[in-house]
Scaffold this motif. Sequence first.
Motif, PDB file in Angstrom:
ATOM      1  N   GLY A 116      58.673  47.806 -42.982  1.00 19.60           N
ATOM      2  CA  GLY A 116      59.403  48.279 -44.156  1.00 19.60           C
ATOM      3  C   GLY A 116      59.282  47.310 -45.307  1.00 19.60           C
ATOM      4  N   ALA A 117      59.405  46.019 -45.009  1.00 18.44           N
ATOM      5  CA  ALA A 117      59.215  45.012 -46.047  1.00 18.44           C
ATOM      6  C   ALA A 117      57.792  45.045 -46.597  1.00 18.44           C
ATOM      7  CB  ALA A 117      59.523  43.631 -45.479  1.00 18.44           C
ATOM      8  N   ALA A 118      56.824  45.274 -45.714  1.00 19.19           N
ATOM      9  CA  ALA A 118      55.427  45.356 -46.165  1.00 19.19           C
ATOM     10  C   ALA A 118      55.264  46.438 -47.225  1.00 19.19           C
ATOM     11  CB  ALA A 118      54.512  45.626 -44.970  1.00 19.19           C
ATOM     12  N   ARG A 119      55.932  47.571 -47.044  1.00 21.58           N
ATOM     13  CA  ARG A 119      55.865  48.644 -48.044  1.00 21.58           C
ATOM     14  C   ARG A 119      56.444  48.181 -49.377  1.00 21.58           C
ATOM     15  NH1 ARG A 119      57.239  54.550 -45.438  1.00 21.58           N
ATOM     16  NH2 ARG A 119      55.757  54.470 -43.690  1.00 21.58           N
ATOM     17  N   GLN A 120      57.615  47.591 -49.315  1.00 23.45           N
ATOM     18  CA  GLN A 120      58.304  47.194 -50.543  1.00 23.45           C
ATOM     19  C   GLN A 120      57.574  46.070 -51.259  1.00 23.45           C
ATOM     20  OE1 GLN A 120      60.484  48.863 -51.982  1.00 23.45           O
ATOM     21  NE2 GLN A 120      62.471  47.857 -52.265  1.00 23.45           N
ATOM     22  N   ILE A 121      57.093  45.099 -50.508  1.00 21.63           N
ATOM     23  CA  ILE A 121      56.362  43.974 -51.102  1.00 21.63           C
ATOM     24  C   ILE A 121      55.099  44.464 -51.808  1.00 21.63           C
ATOM     25  CG2 ILE A 121      55.023  41.899 -50.536  1.00 21.63           C
ATOM     26  CD1 ILE A 121      57.093  41.479 -48.209  1.00 21.63           C
ATOM     27  N   ALA A 122      54.379  45.382 -51.149  1.00 21.99           N
ATOM     28  CA  ALA A 122      53.137  45.902 -51.727  1.00 21.99           C
ATOM     29  C   ALA A 122      53.406  46.753 -52.959  1.00 21.99           C
ATOM     30  CB  ALA A 122      52.379  46.719 -50.678  1.00 21.99           C
ATOM     31  N   ARG A 123      54.472  47.522 -52.948  1.00 24.75           N
ATOM     32  CA  ARG A 123      54.797  48.373 -54.097  1.00 24.75           C
ATOM     33  C   ARG A 123      55.192  47.543 -55.308  1.00 24.75           C
ATOM     34  NH1 ARG A 123      57.409  52.649 -50.668  1.00 24.75           N
ATOM     35  NH2 ARG A 123      59.239  51.312 -50.643  1.00 24.75           N
ATOM     36  N   ARG A 124      56.049  46.554 -55.074  1.00 22.28           N
ATOM     37  CA  ARG A 124      56.627  45.806 -56.187  1.00 22.28           C
ATOM     38  C   ARG A 124      55.677  44.739 -56.722  1.00 22.28           C
ATOM     39  NH1 ARG A 124      62.338  45.727 -56.498  1.00 22.28           N
ATOM     40  NH2 ARG A 124      62.333  43.470 -56.815  1.00 22.28           N
ATOM     41  N   LYS A 125      54.960  44.074 -55.813  1.00 25.23           N
ATOM     42  CA  LYS A 125      54.089  42.954 -56.196  1.00 25.23           C
ATOM     43  C   LYS A 125      54.804  41.993 -57.154  1.00 25.23           C
ATOM     44  CE  LYS A 125      49.417  44.659 -55.360  1.00 25.23           C
ATOM     45  NZ  LYS A 125      49.664  45.956 -54.733  1.00 25.23           N
ATOM     46  N   ALA A 126      56.062  41.692 -56.825  1.00 22.68           N
ATOM     47  CA  ALA A 126      56.875  40.824 -57.673  1.00 22.68           C
ATOM     48  C   ALA A 126      56.856  39.396 -57.136  1.00 22.68           C
ATOM     49  CB  ALA A 126      58.301  41.357 -57.746  1.00 22.68           C
ATOM     50  N   PHE A 127      55.674  38.894 -56.844  1.00 22.51           N
ATOM     51  CA  PHE A 127      55.538  37.536 -56.323  1.00 22.51           C
ATOM     52  C   PHE A 127      54.237  36.943 -56.824  1.00 22.51           C
ATOM     53  CE2 PHE A 127      53.259  40.194 -53.324  1.00 22.51           C
ATOM     54  CZ  PHE A 127      52.165  39.443 -52.950  1.00 22.51           C
ATOM     55  N   ASP A 128      54.146  35.632 -56.753  1.00 22.79           N
ATOM     56  CA  ASP A 128      52.955  34.915 -57.197  1.00 22.79           C
ATOM     57  C   ASP A 128      52.522  33.998 -56.056  1.00 22.79           C
ATOM     58  OD1 ASP A 128      50.916  33.750 -58.629  1.00 22.79           O
ATOM     59  OD2 ASP A 128      52.217  32.546 -59.926  1.00 22.79           O
ATOM     60  N   GLY A 129      51.468  34.395 -55.360  1.00 28.29           N
ATOM     61  CA  GLY A 129      51.004  33.614 -54.222  1.00 28.29           C
ATOM     62  C   GLY A 129      50.456  34.504 -53.125  1.00 28.29           C
ATOM     63  N   THR A 130      50.611  34.074 -51.884  1.00 27.19           N
ATOM     64  CA  THR A 130      50.048  34.788 -50.744  1.00 27.19           C
ATOM     65  C   THR A 130      51.115  35.026 -49.690  1.00 27.19           C
ATOM     66  OG1 THR A 130      47.879  33.781 -51.105  1.00 27.19           O
ATOM     67  CG2 THR A 130      48.290  34.735 -48.938  1.00 27.19           C
ATOM     68  N   VAL A 131      51.157  36.261 -49.208  1.00 28.73           N
ATOM     69  CA  VAL A 131      52.068  36.649 -48.128  1.00 28.73           C
ATOM     70  C   VAL A 131      51.254  36.919 -46.868  1.00 28.73           C
ATOM     71  CG1 VAL A 131      53.810  38.289 -47.346  1.00 28.73           C
ATOM     72  CG2 VAL A 131      53.639  37.719 -49.778  1.00 28.73           C
ATOM     73  N   HIS A 132      51.641  36.297 -45.771  1.00 24.66           N
ATOM     74  CA  HIS A 132      51.042  36.587 -44.466  1.00 24.66           C
ATOM     75  C   HIS A 132      52.120  37.204 -43.576  1.00 24.66           C
ATOM     76  CE1 HIS A 132      47.436  34.399 -45.512  1.00 24.66           C
ATOM     77  NE2 HIS A 132      48.102  33.259 -45.670  1.00 24.66           N
ATOM     78  N   LEU A 133      51.903  38.421 -43.143  1.00 21.30           N
ATOM     79  CA  LEU A 133      52.816  39.080 -42.224  1.00 21.30           C
ATOM     80  C   LEU A 133      52.234  38.963 -40.820  1.00 21.30           C
ATOM     81  CD1 LEU A 133      53.654  42.288 -44.309  1.00 21.30           C
ATOM     82  CD2 LEU A 133      54.746  40.025 -44.374  1.00 21.30           C
ATOM     83  N   ILE A 134      52.957  38.293 -39.926  1.00 23.57           N
ATOM     84  CA  ILE A 134      52.460  37.951 -38.595  1.00 23.57           C
ATOM     85  C   ILE A 134      53.155  38.826 -37.569  1.00 23.57           C
ATOM     86  CG2 ILE A 134      52.194  36.106 -36.899  1.00 23.57           C
ATOM     87  CD1 ILE A 134      52.597  34.131 -39.355  1.00 23.57           C
TER      88      ILE A 134
END
Length: 389
Positions: A116-134
């Motif tokens: 669920g977070a993966a959906r929201q993070i990808a939609r918003r793209k309100a970050f600067d850097g790299t996200v690794h979902l493990i």
Amino acid sequence: MLRNESLIEDLKGDEAELVAIRQDLHTHPEIGLEEVRTSEVVAKELARLGYEVHRGLAKTGVVATLRNGTSRKSIGLRADFDALPIEEATGLPYASKTAGKMHACGHDGHTTMLLGAARQIARRKAFDGTVHLIFQPAEENHGGARIMIEEGLFKKFPCDAVFGAHNEPGMPVGNFGFREGTLMAAVDQVQITIRGKGGHGAQPEETVDPIVAGASLVMALQTVVSRNVTPHERAVVTVGCLKAGAACNVIPETAFLDVSLRYFDPEVGAMMRQRIGTLADGQARSFGASAECNWILGYPATINEPASTRIAREVAVDMLGADKVRDIDKPFLGSEDFSFMLQERPGSYLMMGNGDSAPLHNPAYNFNDAAILPGAAYWTELVERYLKA
């Protein structure tokens, strides 16, 4: 409106699909290092969302990467997805269809929250850097976190900090718990084989009875904590299995004990291992038998890095309000292989409320679907706060 409420509202449209994913995973549980179907479900969903998906660490592990902006800063979020060898007794319409296996610890929920977070993070793209979902296999028995690290997890996917969470039965949904420093105990296992001399049950004097020696050892092991560990420390020795013989009139050749020990201080753990070995040998010899100990060193204590824990806690307070955030006053004697990740990287492991559910590892346990959106919203906010654009 608190920020969490806004993030949850944004996720409302995903709720039915996320619940369906969670219940599907619950229906089709897979135990450690066998999570082939689960891995496929997770990987397909992440690829659909536009993540760079990597598979194969620890056989079935999945790591999804999303980059945005120009910062070199990175964060890792971890969810486990293995089930347990337990026969389900919930009677739910989506109960396990695999005999002897069920999601009795909520890893199906942990995985769904992160999806669920993966959906929201990808939609918003309100970050600067790299996200690794493990998405990690084999937390329960095989130390999947350790295997992923040994196979290059943090070399291939560098993380400045890594975070994980577990659901907590009894804690209200939407509440979060934090603790700096030691949160969970270390755990080791010893398999003890006592070898005697078998014979007829009517002639015990002609035998060396390993059952009697084993029973005596079970009682002697109760003194390890009560007489060898200072009352200022917490520790547990549990004999979870004693197997011997197959008939009332036969004295067997061997008896088998499977023992777990939990502790927080490594020196206490070393002392407990020494005492258990001494007791096993001494108790067996006192009956004319012998004992062989097979040690399986398990997980180290889960120790949260203070700075990362403060960040994680501040996010929860800002999102939820201080009344929904709990400070955990003492560590749990349960264990968690996320500890291996915390030995490699700064980070923190936190607790998320599962409401009034059955206990973990219980045949009647079920993850609370109402916890999916709060968990997904929290992970989203943590990413955006840590990788502030």
